[in-house]
Motif scaffolding. Structure first.
Motif, PDB file in Angstrom:
ATOM      1  N   ALA A 655       0.955  -1.244  -0.189  1.00 24.33           N
ATOM      2  CA  ALA A 655      -0.134  -0.096  -0.176  1.00 24.33           C
ATOM      3  C   ALA A 655       0.905   1.136  -0.186  1.00 24.33           C
ATOM      4  O   ALA A 655       0.702   2.695  -0.538  1.00 24.33           O
ATOM      5  CB  ALA A 655      -1.058   0.123   0.854  1.00 24.33           C
ATOM      6  N   ALA A 656       2.436   1.322   0.912  1.00 27.94           N
ATOM      7  CA  ALA A 656       2.764   2.603   0.350  1.00 27.94           C
ATOM      8  C   ALA A 656       3.216   2.805  -0.532  1.00 27.94           C
ATOM      9  O   ALA A 656       3.919   3.760  -0.961  1.00 27.94           O
ATOM     10  CB  ALA A 656       3.764   2.160   2.079  1.00 27.94           C
ATOM     11  N   ASP A 659       1.866   4.416  -2.720  1.00 26.41           N
ATOM     12  CA  ASP A 659       0.565   5.502  -2.625  1.00 26.41           C
ATOM     13  C   ASP A 659       2.428   6.512  -2.949  1.00 26.41           C
ATOM     14  O   ASP A 659       2.588   7.078  -4.220  1.00 26.41           O
ATOM     15  CB  ASP A 659       1.601   6.131  -1.171  1.00 26.41           C
ATOM     16  CG  ASP A 659      -0.530   5.202   0.008  1.00 26.41           C
ATOM     17  OD1 ASP A 659      -1.156   5.418  -0.921  1.00 26.41           O
ATOM     18  OD2 ASP A 659      -0.260   5.874   0.531  1.00 26.41           O
ATOM     19  N   LEU A 660       3.086   5.812  -2.646  1.00 26.27           N
ATOM     20  CA  LEU A 660       4.561   6.620  -3.300  1.00 26.27           C
ATOM     21  C   LEU A 660       4.449   6.905  -5.047  1.00 26.27           C
ATOM     22  O   LEU A 660       5.111   7.881  -5.404  1.00 26.27           O
ATOM     23  CB  LEU A 660       5.594   5.299  -3.154  1.00 26.27           C
ATOM     24  CG  LEU A 660       7.568   5.801  -2.666  1.00 26.27           C
ATOM     25  CD1 LEU A 660       7.694   6.700  -2.822  1.00 26.27           C
ATOM     26  CD2 LEU A 660       8.217   4.829  -3.614  1.00 26.27           C
ATOM     27  N   LYS A 662       2.031   7.027  -7.218  1.00 23.44           N
ATOM     28  CA  LYS A 662       1.167   8.447  -6.998  1.00 23.44           C
ATOM     29  C   LYS A 662       1.998   9.390  -7.125  1.00 23.44           C
ATOM     30  O   LYS A 662       0.897  10.247  -7.647  1.00 23.44           O
ATOM     31  CB  LYS A 662      -0.038   7.998  -6.613  1.00 23.44           C
ATOM     32  CG  LYS A 662      -1.505   6.811  -6.450  1.00 23.44           C
ATOM     33  CD  LYS A 662      -1.946   7.334  -5.862  1.00 23.44           C
ATOM     34  CE  LYS A 662      -2.373   6.953  -4.629  1.00 23.44           C
ATOM     35  NZ  LYS A 662      -3.884   7.045  -3.239  1.00 23.44           N
ATOM     36  N   THR A 663       2.856  10.075  -6.442  1.00 23.39           N
ATOM     37  CA  THR A 663       3.387  10.990  -5.960  1.00 23.39           C
ATOM     38  C   THR A 663       4.497  11.506  -6.777  1.00 23.39           C
ATOM     39  O   THR A 663       5.201  12.516  -7.610  1.00 23.39           O
ATOM     40  CB  THR A 663       4.147  10.917  -4.970  1.00 23.39           C
ATOM     41  OG1 THR A 663       4.781  10.359  -4.095  1.00 23.39           O
ATOM     42  CG2 THR A 663       3.263  11.414  -3.348  1.00 23.39           C
ATOM     43  N   CYS A 669      -3.903   8.941 -12.198  1.00 23.48           N
ATOM     44  CA  CYS A 669      -3.272   7.383 -11.238  1.00 23.48           C
ATOM     45  C   CYS A 669      -4.996   6.486 -10.554  1.00 23.48           C
ATOM     46  O   CYS A 669      -5.965   7.584 -10.095  1.00 23.48           O
ATOM     47  CB  CYS A 669      -2.692   7.307 -10.053  1.00 23.48           C
ATOM     48  SG  CYS A 669      -1.157   8.225 -10.742  1.00 23.48           S
ATOM     49  N   THR A 671      -6.198   3.845  -7.877  1.00 21.21           N
ATOM     50  CA  THR A 671      -5.505   1.981  -7.575  1.00 21.21           C
ATOM     51  C   THR A 671      -6.958   1.688  -7.111  1.00 21.21           C
ATOM     52  O   THR A 671      -7.608   1.647  -6.510  1.00 21.21           O
ATOM     53  CB  THR A 671      -5.232   3.257  -6.249  1.00 21.21           C
ATOM     54  OG1 THR A 671      -5.970   3.913  -5.555  1.00 21.21           O
ATOM     55  CG2 THR A 671      -3.877   3.944  -6.339  1.00 21.21           C
TER      56      THR A 671
END
Length: 822
Positions: A655-656, A659-660, A662-663, A669, A671
Motif C-alpha cells: 500500500a505504501a 502511495d509512493l 502516485k506521487t 492514477c 489505485t
C-alpha cells in the motif's frame, strides 16, 4: 419424392456400400459416398433404413479418412455417430454398433490431432458398449488399445495395467478360430511391449514378441492387419536388440520394417518409415555403415513427406536433421531442419488446447537453435534468423498472427477482413468445447488459404522473411545468442543484414550446467543468504562475459563505458536461446572492484533490453494510437496474505508503494488496493490504462509455466487469462513480483512467462524480473520507472547500475530486473 425413388436410392447405396466392404478398395469406398448421401437425404432416422444409412455413411467417411487423412470426412462420421448414440435407446443393438464405431472414429482423430478429449470419449464409448456384453472379446480388445493409447498420453501406469487386463480377457474370451483373435493377440502384445518399456521386465518383452508372432501367423502378407502387426513386431525386435545387443534382432526389425514399407502405398505410413530409419541409423552406429546411414536419412525424408499425422512426420524430419548434424553433416542437414520447422504449425495446431500444444512442442525443444546452427554452417545467416524465428516462441507467434494488422486486407476485401477478425477474436478466447475449438481453427485455416489465393496476398501470415524481420533492429541491433549442441554463435540482426559472431568457448553443455548451478544458488540465496551462493552467481556472470557478452560487445565496437554516465547510451536487444534464457545477459561481467576489470560488464558499456523473438519487437514498434485521456497509471496493490495462495505472505509495504508511485507519476492514477484488486476489476481497468503497475506476489511453476500468475485479492491473474486480451493503447507494464520473466524448464525457447505475455498482448514495454527480488530495491526500481515511463529501459539501466554500486556484495539487489520491448 415417391417411395419408389427412395427405394432406388437405398438400393444403389446398399449395392455400392456392400461392394466397398467386399473389395476393401479405397476407390470403392469413395464411390459409395455419393449414393449414401443421396439415400440419407430422403431417409429420416425413424425410417427402417434410417439407422443403416447413418451407420454406413459414417463407416465410409471413417475409411476415407484412414486412406486420405481427409479430416472433414472423419468429423462428419463422428457427428453422425454421436447423434445416433443420443437418439437411440439404451439396449438397442444399433446403439451398441454406433458406440463401437464412434470409439473407432474418435481414436482415429486422436491419432491424427492428439486431442485428449477424443481419446477420453473413445474410452467411455467402448466401456458403455461393454456394459451389456462384458465378455465381448472384440470390444475388450478395442478397450485394450484405447487404454494403451491413454497410457501413452497420461503416463499413468494404471491405464497400462488396465489395458493389459482387458487384453488378456479379450484373448481368453476369443474363440480359437475367431477372425478377430489375431487383433486381440496383437493388441495385448502391444500393451505388454509398453509395460516392458516402463518396468524393464524382459518377460514382458518376450511375451509381447510371442503374442505378436501368434497374431501374424494366420494373416496373409497382402492384408492390412498383417502390415500393422508386422510393424509392431518390428518395434519389439528393435527393443530386444537394445536390451540384449543381439544383431540378429536388429536385422529382424529392419527386415520386418522393409516388408511393411515396400507394400502398397496405402500401407506406407510415416510411423513405419520412421521406425525403419531408426533401425538403420542404429545399425549404422554399430557397424559404421555409411550405406545404412544414407538409407536412414532417405527413409526419414520419405516419411516426412508422407501424408499423415504431423507428429510422426515432424519426428522423421527432425531425426534426419539431427542425425546428420551428429555425424558432422551440419550444413547438409539444413533442408531437413527447414522441413521439421515448417511442420511445427501442424504439430501445435491451433485447434488443440494449450496444454496439448505445449506437450507436443516439447518434442521440438532445441530444434530452432539447431536449425539456425545448420544455416550458419551453410553460410546462410539470414536464413538462420528466419528458421529460428519459426522454430521458437511458436505459441506467441500464433497469438501474434491473430493480432496482425488487417489494414491492407480491409481496404481490398473488407468482408473477408471482418470475417478474419471475428475468427481471430474466437481463437484468442478458445472454447472449452474441443469440437468448437477445432471448428474455429478449421475455419481460420480455410479462410487463410482463401486470402492467400487473392491477388497481392500470396504471403499473408506465412513465415516472415528476413527483409521484414530486420525491421526489429530499427532502433539498434538485436543480438540473438544461439546455443545449440553443434555450435554456438551470436547473430547480430541489423537493418542491413546479419553479422555472425562465433562463440567457440560457449557450449550447450556448459550453458546448461551453469544455468542449473546459478538457479540453485539463487534459490539458496533467497532463503538463507549464504555467501557461497553469492559467489556462485558472480562466477556465472563472469563466465557469461568471457564466453559470450564480452565477445559480442567487443565485436560491435562497444569496448568502453560511455563518457556521460547519465547521457545517451548505445542500446542493444538480447534474445537468448536454450539454457541462456534463464540467465541475465544484461548483468554479465565483472562487478567486484577488487577484480581490477573496470568496464568489463554489459551494464558499463550498453543499455540492454530483451525480446522473446523479432516479431514481438516489431509488434511493439507499431504506432501508438492517439487515444484521448489514455495517459493513466493503474496501480494494483495486494498487501494482505491470500488464503488461496498459502505459500505467500503479507506484503505490508504494497500500500505504501502504491502511495509512493502516485506521487511520482505525472499523469492521472487509479489505485486498486486490497479487496478492490480483484481479477475482474483489474481486467476491466487494463484497457483504459496504458500504464500498469502490480505490487503483489507472483507465482511461477517451472514445470508448468502457463500456470504462472500474479496473485490478486480474490484469485490469480494467470498467463492464460492474459492471452485472451488484446490491448490498445498499452505502453508499459511493471511486474516486480518474483520471476515474472523466467520461462519453464521444458520449453525454454517458448518464453512462457508473464513478461512475454504482457508484451505480446500489447504492452510496448515491460519491466519484469528474472529471479526473486528484494523488498529493499524493488520500490526503488518502481519509482524510477514511474518517473520516466516512456523510457523504462533507461530507468531500469541507470537504476540497476546505482543499485549495483550500493550493494556490491548482493547480486539479488540489482541483477533480477530487466526490460522487455522498445
Amino acid at each position: 419424392m415417391t417411395g419408389r425413388d427412395q427405394a432406388m436410392r437405398l438400393s444403389r447405396a446398399e449395392h455400392e456400400y456392400e461392394k466397398a466392404l467386399s473389395t476393401g478398395d479405397p476407390g470403392d469406398f469413395a464411390r459409395a459416398l455419393s449414393p449414401l448421401r443421396q439415400a440419407l437425404a430422403v431417409t429420416p432416422l425413424e425410417h427402417p433404413d434410417g439407422v443403416w444409412c447413418r451407420l454406413s455413411l459414417a463407416t465410409v467417411q471413417t475409411v476415407i479418412f484412414k486412406t486420405t487423412t481427409d479430416l472433414a470426412a472423419l468429423n462428419e462420421a463422428i457427428a453422425l455417430l454421436t447423434d445416433l448414440t443420443h437418439a437411440l435407446p439404451r439396449g438397442d443393438v444399433a446403439r451398441k454398433t454406433a458406440l463401437v464405431n464412434l470409439a473407432d472414429a474418435l481414436a482415429a482423430r486422436y491419432g491424427f490431432l492428439t486431442e485428449p478429449a477424443d481419446l477420453m470419449r473413445a474410452v467411455d464409448s467402448i466401456k458403455e458398449a461393454l456394459v451389456a456384453q462384458p465378455h465381448d472379446a472384440m470390444l475388450l480388445s478395442n478397450l485394450c488399445t484405447l487404454l494403451h493409447d491413454r497410457y501413452r498420453h497420461t503416463s499413468d501406469p494404471t491405464d497400462l495395467d488396465e489395458a493389459v487386463d482387458a487384453g488378456e480377457r479379450a484373448v481368453d474370451f476369443a474363440p480359437p478360430k475367431a477372425r478377430y483373435r489375431h487383433a486381440a493377440l496383437a493388441n495385448l502384445g502391444g500393451a505388454r511391449l509398453s509395460r516392458y518399456r516402463i518396468h524393464g521386465d524382459l518377460d514382458d518383452l518376450d511375451v509381447a514378441i510371442a503374442l505378436l508372432q501368434q497374431a501374424i501367423e494366420p494373416l496373409s502378407p497382402d492384408m492390412a492387419d498383417h502390415v500393422a502387426v508386422l510393424d509392431k513386431l518390428a518395434e519389439a525386435w528393435r527393443d530386444r536388440f537394445k536390451a540384449r545387443g543381439d544383431p540378429a534382432d536388429l536385422d529382424r526389425a529392419i527386415d520386418s520394417y522393409r516388408l511393411v514399407t515396400r507394400g502398397q502405398a496405402a500401407n506406407r505410413t510415416a510411423d513405419s518409415l520412421t521406425g525403419l530409419g531408426i533401425c538403420l541409423s542404429t545399425r549404422a552406429r554399430s557397424t559404421g555403415s555409411a550405406q545404412d546411414l544414407d538409407e536412414a536419412i532417405a527413409t526419414w525424408r520419405t516419411a516426412a513427406a508422407t501424408p499423415g499425422q504431423a507428429r510422426m512426420r515432424f519426428m522423421a524430419a527432425a531425426l534426419a536433421a539431427t542425425t546428420q548434424s551428429e555425424h558432422g553433416r551440419t550444413a547438409e542437414a539444413l533442408e531437413d531442419y527447414a522441413t521439421a520447422v515448417g511442420l511445427l504449425p501442424l504439430l501445435a495446431w491451433r485447434g488443440l488446447d494449450r496444454p496439448t500444444r505445449e506437450g507436443l512442442l516439447q518434442q521440438s525443444a532445441g530444434l530452432g537453435p539447431e536449425a539456425a546452427a545448420s544455416a550458419i554452417a551453410a553460410g546462410e545467416p539470414e536464413r538462420a534468423v528466419e528458421l529460428l524465428e519459426q522454430g521458437r516462441s511458436v505459441l506467441w507467434g500464433q497469438l501474434l498472427d491473430t493480432r496482425t494488422d488487417l489494414t491492407a486486407l480491409r481496404e481490398a476485401h473488407p468482408d473477408i477482413a471482418t470475417r478474419l477478425g471475428r475468427l481471430a477474436a474466437r481463437l484468442d478466447k478458445p472454447s472449452e468445447d474441443p469440437d468448437d475449438r477445432r471448428q474455429v481453427a478449421d475455419e481460420w485455416d480455410g479462410l487463410l488459404a482463401h486470402v492467400r489465393a487473392l491477388e497481392g496476398f500470396a504471403h499473408f501470415l506465412l513465415p516472415t522473411p528476413f527483409a521484414q524481420l530486420s525491421q526489429a533492429a530499427a532502433s539498434g541491433p538485436v543480438v540473438i545468442v544461439n546455443v545449440s549442441r553443434f555450435r554456438c554463435d551470436a547473430l547480430v540482426v541489423g537493418v542491413d543484414g546479419v553479422q555472425v559472431i562465433p562463440l567457440p568457448a560457449l557450449t550447450y553443455e556448459d550453458a546448461a550446467q551453469r544455468a542449473t548451478q546459478c538457479l540453485a544458488a539463487v534459490e539458496r540465496l533467497t532463503h538463507d543468504g549464504h555467501g557461497a551462493a553469492r559467489q556462485a552467481i558472480f562466477a556465472c556472470l563472469e563466465w557469461m562475459w568471457e564466453v559470450c557478452a564480452g565477445e559480442v560487445l567487443d565485436a560491435l565496437g562497444h569496448t568502453s563505458s560511455p563518457s556521460s554516465p547519465e547521457g545517451d547510451w548505445p542500446r542493444i536487444w538480447w534474445s537468448a536461446t536454450g539454457p541462456l534464457t534463464y540467465l541475465p545477459l544484461h548483468a554479465a561481467g565483472y562487478h567486484d572492484p577488487d577484480d581490477d576489470r573496470c568496464g568489463d560488464a554489459v551494464l558499463d558499456r550498453v543499455m540492454s533490453s530483451y525480446t522473446p523473438n523479432l516479431r514481438a519487437l516489431i509488434h511493439a514498434m507499431r504506432p501508438d494510437p492517439a487515444t484521448p485521456g489514455a495517459e493513466g497509471l493503474l496501480i494494483t496493490a495486494v498487501p494482505t496474505a491470500l488464503p488461496y495462495a498459502a505459500a505467500t505472505s503479507a506484503l505490508p509495504t504494497a500500500a505504501a508503494e502504491a502511495d509512493l508511485l502516485k506521487t511520482h507519476f505525472t499523469g492521472p492514477c487509479t489505485t486498486l488496493i486490497g479487496a478492490e484488486a480483484t481479477r475482474s476489476s483489474v481486467i476491466r481497468a487494463m484497457p483504459t490504462h496504458p500504464y500498469i503497475h502490480f505490487a503483489c506476489h507472483g507465482g511461477q511453476d517451472l514445470s508448468d509455466p502457463s500456470s504462472s500468475a500474479l496473485y490478486l485479492y480474490d484469485a490469480p491473474l494467470r498467463l492464460t487469462d492474459l492471452i485472451t486480451l488484446d490491448l490498445e493503447p498499452a505502453r508499459l507494464a511493471v511486474l516486480l513480483a518474483c520471476e515474472t520473466a523466467l520461462g519453464g524448464l521444458v520449453l525454454p525457447d517458448e518464453a512462457v512467462h508473464l513478461g512475454a505475455a504482457f508484451h505480446v498482448i500489447g504492452y510496448r514495454q515491460v519491466v519484469a524480473t528474472l529471479w526473486s527480488v528484494s523488498d529493499r530495491t524493488a520500490p526503488v526500481v518502481a519509482v524510477s520507472v514511474c518517473e520516466n515511463p516512456r523510457n523504462a529501459a533507461g530507468a531500469v539501466h541507470h537504476t540497476t547500475r546505482r543499485l549495483r554500486d550500493q550493494h556490491q556484495d548482493d547480486p539479488m539487489a540489482w541483477v533480477p530486473y530487466l526490460h522487455i520491448g522498445v
